[in-house]
Design an enzyme around this catalytic site. Structure first.
Site, PDB file in Angstrom:
ATOM      1  N   TYR A  16      -2.446   0.640  10.448  1.00  0.00           N
ATOM      2  CA  TYR A  16      -2.234   0.012   9.217  1.00  0.00           C
ATOM      3  C   TYR A  16      -1.062   0.599   8.647  1.00  0.00           C
ATOM      4  CZ  TYR A  16      -3.890  -0.735   4.263  1.00  0.00           C
ATOM      5  OH  TYR A  16      -4.052  -0.874   3.068  1.00  0.00           O
TER       6      TYR A  16
ATOM      7  N   SER B 155       1.028  -1.061   0.160  1.00  0.00           N
ATOM      8  CA  SER B 155       0.189  -0.148   0.066  1.00  0.00           C
ATOM      9  C   SER B 155       0.894   1.171  -0.092  1.00  0.00           C
ATOM     10  CB  SER B 155      -0.837   0.058   1.383  1.00  0.00           C
ATOM     11  OG  SER B 155      -1.581   1.323   1.421  1.00  0.00           O
TER      12      SER B 155
HETATM   13  C1  8X3 Z   1      -4.984   1.879   1.117  1.00  0.00           C
HETATM   14  C2  8X3 Z   1      -4.490   2.962   1.074  1.00  0.00           C
HETATM   15  O1  8X3 Z   1      -4.703   5.472   1.922  1.00  0.00           O
HETATM   16  O2  8X3 Z   1      -6.317   3.811   2.860  1.00  0.00           O
HETATM   17  O3  8X3 Z   1      -3.851   0.668   1.408  1.00  0.00           O
HETATM   18  O4  8X3 Z   1      -3.894   3.713   3.373  1.00  0.00           O
HETATM   19  S1  8X3 Z   1      -4.733   4.118   2.328  1.00  0.00           S
END
Ligand code: 8X3
Length: 251
Positions: A149, A136
């Site tokens: 994340y 990502s």
């Molecule tokens: C997804 C991109 O911007 O939501 O992996 O982190 S974000």
């Protein structure tokens, strides 16, 4: 001639399902894995009905024993697409839930580790293997509220970078695809505990977020380059998104 085998994790929806479709159309025998049986079975049936070779295998990438058993049964593997992953929450670090952080590390990093370790012998034995890590843009730079994340996707990025160094000289490529804003049915919904309004807000006013097919297209392109060409890292965003925090919204 026997088809080359591609394994796709998280193939039940979104980028994983689109990638499975794309690799099938590129002539691969596709092995779809995910936790949800009905979805991957339906997709495997759809691909088979269209004349492709496809099979579904229920698998939780965080279960190391299950992943090892899967790899033993599979035998042959030319391409592994580590796609399973996801975000939970968007809280500031001060308020993030450690359980969400742990879960995100488990699926986005340890899941990739389990699959890669288990399938490396087959990828090596293929004589021309490819490991794809769908990371990502969250693995490239931080953003407020990204917290766990962003940390997990940085982990996936580091895994890919390290693995490429360690496999140098062997017949296995390591390709990282880092998508930015992709509108899929589930990513934002899962992130916000099924809240459709919060999920929709992620894409509010953005003319054309990427689609799962856009990302699958990059995977299809990267894995079909000649064997000596390694696309190390491909960052792909919609035109309306210049960085993790700079997004053009027409409101
Ligand atoms: C997804 C991109 O911007 O939501 O992996 O982190 S974000």
């Amino acid at each position: 001639m026997e088809k080359r085998t591609a394994v796709v994790t998280g193939a039940s929806s979104g980028i994983g399902a689109a990638t499975a479709r794309r690799l099938a159309s590129e002539g691969y025998r596709v092995v779809l894995t995910a936790r949800r049986t009905e979805r991957i079975t339906a997709l495997a049936d759809e691909l088979a009905a269209a004349g492709h070779e496809a099979q579904a295998q229920v698998l939780d990438v965080t279960d190391r024993d299950a992943v090892r058993a899967f790899a033993t049964d599979l035998g042959v593997c030319h391409v592994l697409v580590n796609n399973a992953g996801g975000a939970l929450g968007a809280d500031p670090v001060a308020e993030g839930d450690p359980e969400d952080w742990r879960r995100m590390y488990e699926v986005n990093v340890i899941g990739v580790l389990h699959m890669t370790q288990a399938l490396l012998p087959a990828l090596r034995a293929s004589g021309d293997g490819t490991v794809v890590v769908i990371s990502s843009t969250a693995g490239q730079a931080v953003y407020e509220g990204g917290g766990g994340y962003v940390a997990a996707k940085h982990g996936a990025h580091v895994l890919a970078e390290t693995l490429r160094l360690e496999l140098c000289g062997e017949p296995v490529r390591v390709i990282e695809i880092a998508p930015g804003m992709v509108r899929t049915d589930e990513f934002a919904l899962n992130r916000f505990g099924g809240d459709p309004a919060r999920a929709a807000d992620v894409y509010r006013g953005v003319a054309e977020p990427l689609t799962a097919e856009d990302v699958a297209d990059t995977v299809g392109w990267a894995v079909t380059r000649p064997s000596h060409v390694n696309v190390d890292l491909l960052i792909v965003r919609p035109r309306a998104q210049a960085s993790n925090t700079k997004v053009h919204r027409e409101l």
